[in-house]
Design a protein around this motif. Structure first.
Motif, mmCIF file in Angstrom:
data_model
loop_
_atom_site.group_PDB
_atom_site.id
_atom_site.type_symbol
_atom_site.label_atom_id
_atom_site.label_comp_id
_atom_site.label_asym_id
_atom_site.label_seq_id
_atom_site.Cartn_x
_atom_site.Cartn_y
_atom_site.Cartn_z
ATOM 1 N N LEU A 144 0.824 -1.195 0.000
ATOM 2 C CA LEU A 144 0.000 0.000 0.000
ATOM 3 C C LEU A 144 0.866 1.256 0.000
ATOM 4 O O LEU A 144 1.864 1.337 0.732
ATOM 5 C CB LEU A 144 -0.935 0.033 1.213
ATOM 6 N N SER A 145 0.482 2.217 -0.805
ATOM 7 C CA SER A 145 1.158 3.513 -0.814
ATOM 8 C C SER A 145 0.730 4.313 0.417
ATOM 9 O O SER A 145 -0.222 3.959 1.119
ATOM 10 C CB SER A 145 0.777 4.293 -2.074
ATOM 11 N N ASP A 146 1.404 5.428 0.660
ATOM 12 C CA ASP A 146 1.027 6.281 1.786
ATOM 13 C C ASP A 146 -0.408 6.772 1.636
ATOM 14 O O ASP A 146 -1.151 6.855 2.621
ATOM 15 C CB ASP A 146 1.978 7.473 1.904
ATOM 16 N N LEU A 147 -0.821 7.115 0.421
ATOM 17 C CA LEU A 147 -2.183 7.592 0.218
ATOM 18 C C LEU A 147 -3.185 6.474 0.484
ATOM 19 O O LEU A 147 -4.239 6.709 1.087
ATOM 20 C CB LEU A 147 -2.355 8.133 -1.205
ATOM 21 N N GLU A 148 -2.877 5.266 0.065
ATOM 22 C CA GLU A 148 -3.770 4.138 0.345
ATOM 23 C C GLU A 148 -3.863 3.875 1.852
ATOM 24 O O GLU A 148 -4.940 3.572 2.374
ATOM 25 C CB GLU A 148 -3.282 2.888 -0.384
ATOM 26 N N ILE A 149 -2.734 3.985 2.545
ATOM 27 C CA ILE A 149 -2.754 3.811 3.996
ATOM 28 C C ILE A 149 -3.624 4.881 4.641
ATOM 29 O O ILE A 149 -4.441 4.593 5.524
ATOM 30 C CB ILE A 149 -1.319 3.844 4.567
#
Length: 388
Positions: A354-359
């Motif tokens: 997961l990317s930071d935005l997804e997190i």
């Protein structure tokens, strides 16, 4: 783009533009703006009713204290510093956890403390104790929205702080493994997608919801209330939930904007995975209604119900792949122990690609349902379809 007014969460966490977590958070600036809008509305000195600004600030500090979020508790008690408070409220500040002698404040304190950490323990009697103690219906709705918002806010503070401690670099995280070429085979023991899933008292079928308090008549609603109903949901005028919350139209408007920004923003975490987080929180909190809505939405988006069956059966071991398991575990930790939520709870999300935005999207969805569940569980009840 950043919020036009000072942002409480940025200020509390000392987030500045050079920090990766700041950039990630403001990539979802509609959420930040709506969250601050909710804060401004709920603590406005101009709100009508008998629930004073000082009482609202005390309620917020008590929720944060009960939830183990010292930074936020200090923020709210700090806002009361230097104020001349009624003796009963001053005593509550000086003696945390004490029981006020005043009947009205006692009912407010009991409702607040129950919902802060155990939303499934509220019931119709607990809610109706508030009007019996002198709160109007709009005041009671305001209190419920305030409690819900602060439980959301404190989890957002915890989640963003954990993301900040995790450090940048998530945008370069490894992409999830490509889907297996073998076609998905629906488990034989589960109902086919589109058919109701029923396990442990939870279901994916469409439920009703009825309010325990009088709702606004849409035919006599004010122009402001009409506009907010239009904003909130296509079926708001036939929904007890929205017709109850519109007693506090400004607060409902801000909440609806936050909800839509969190659940429907493009990019980032998939819509289906946001529904996984939402359902995990609803299962942990015992909210049958929210679990039904979001299990159904997941199934419509993903065309499968296997992970929903796992959540209904045993949320602690739910997830059909590493991403789902990481999302569920983070959602459960943020729901159950927000005061100790930290970067370690996000490591599996990063490891799963997961990317930071997804997190951040996973944190947003998880925090949001702390709020949604408390409203659904404590202002009314789910109504199951009558058996044929």
């Amino acid at each position: 783009m950043t919020t036009a007014t000072p942002d409480t969460i940025d200020t509390l966490l000392a987030l500045t533009p050079e920090r990766p977590a700041f950039a990630t958070r403001h990539a979802r600036d509609k959420v930040a703006v709506a969250t601050q809008g909710c804060y401004n509305a709920l603590f406005s000195p101009d709100l009508s009713g008998t629930l004073t600004q000082a009482e609202r600030l005390w309620v917020a500090s008590e929720i944060a204290r009960e939830s183990g979020t010292a930074t936020l508790a200090a923020h709210y008690t700090g806002r009361l510093a230097g104020s001349t408070l009624p003796p009963a409220l001053q005593t509550l500040l000086e003696q945390p956890g004490s029981t006020p002698a005043d009947t009205r404040l006692q009912a407010i304190a009991q409702f607040t403390r129950t919902l802060a950490t155990h939303p499934d323990r509220g019931d119709r009697a607990a809610l109706l104790a508030l009007p019996a103690a002198g709160l109007s219906v709009p005041d009671t709705v305001l209190l419920a929205q305030l409690i819900g918002f602060v439980t959301y806010q404190l989890r957002l503070v915890a989640g963003v702080a954990a993301l900040d401690a995790l450090g940048g670099g998530g945008e370069g995280a490894a992409a999830p493994a490509a889907a297996d070429a073998t076609p998905f085979v629906h488990p034989a023991n589960l109902p086919a997608p589109g058919e109701p899933l029923r396990l442990n008292g939870y279901t994916s079928e469409t439920l009703g919801w009825t309010s325990w308090l009088p709702v606004v008549d849409p035919a006599t609603a004010t122009p402001e209330q009409q506009a907010v109903l239009d904003l909130s949901h296509p079926k708001a005028r036939s929904s007890d939930f929205y017709l109850l919350l519109v007693h506090q139209a400004r607060v409902l408007s801000e909440r609806s904007q936050a909800f839509n920004a969190i659940m429907y923003a493009p990019g980032g975490l998939s819509r289906a995975e946001r529904e996984v987080a939402s359902t995990a929180v609803s299962r942990a909190n015992g909210c049958v209604y929210c679990a039904s809505v979001h299990a159904q939405r997941f199934e419509q988006l993903a065309r499968r119900n296997d992970v929903m069956a796992q959540l209904f059966a045993d949320p602690d071991h739910a997830g059909t792949n590493a991403r789902e398991r990481a999302i569920v575990q983070a959602a459960l930790a943020l729901t159950r122990t927000p005061g100790s939520f930290a970067a370690q709870h996000l490591h599996p999300l990063r490891a799963a690609g997961l990317s930071d935005l997804e997190i951040l999207d996973a944190v947003h969805a998880s925090a949001l349902f702390a709020w949604a569940n408390r409203l659904m569980l404590n202002l009314g009840e789910a109504v199951f379809p009558q058996a044929n």
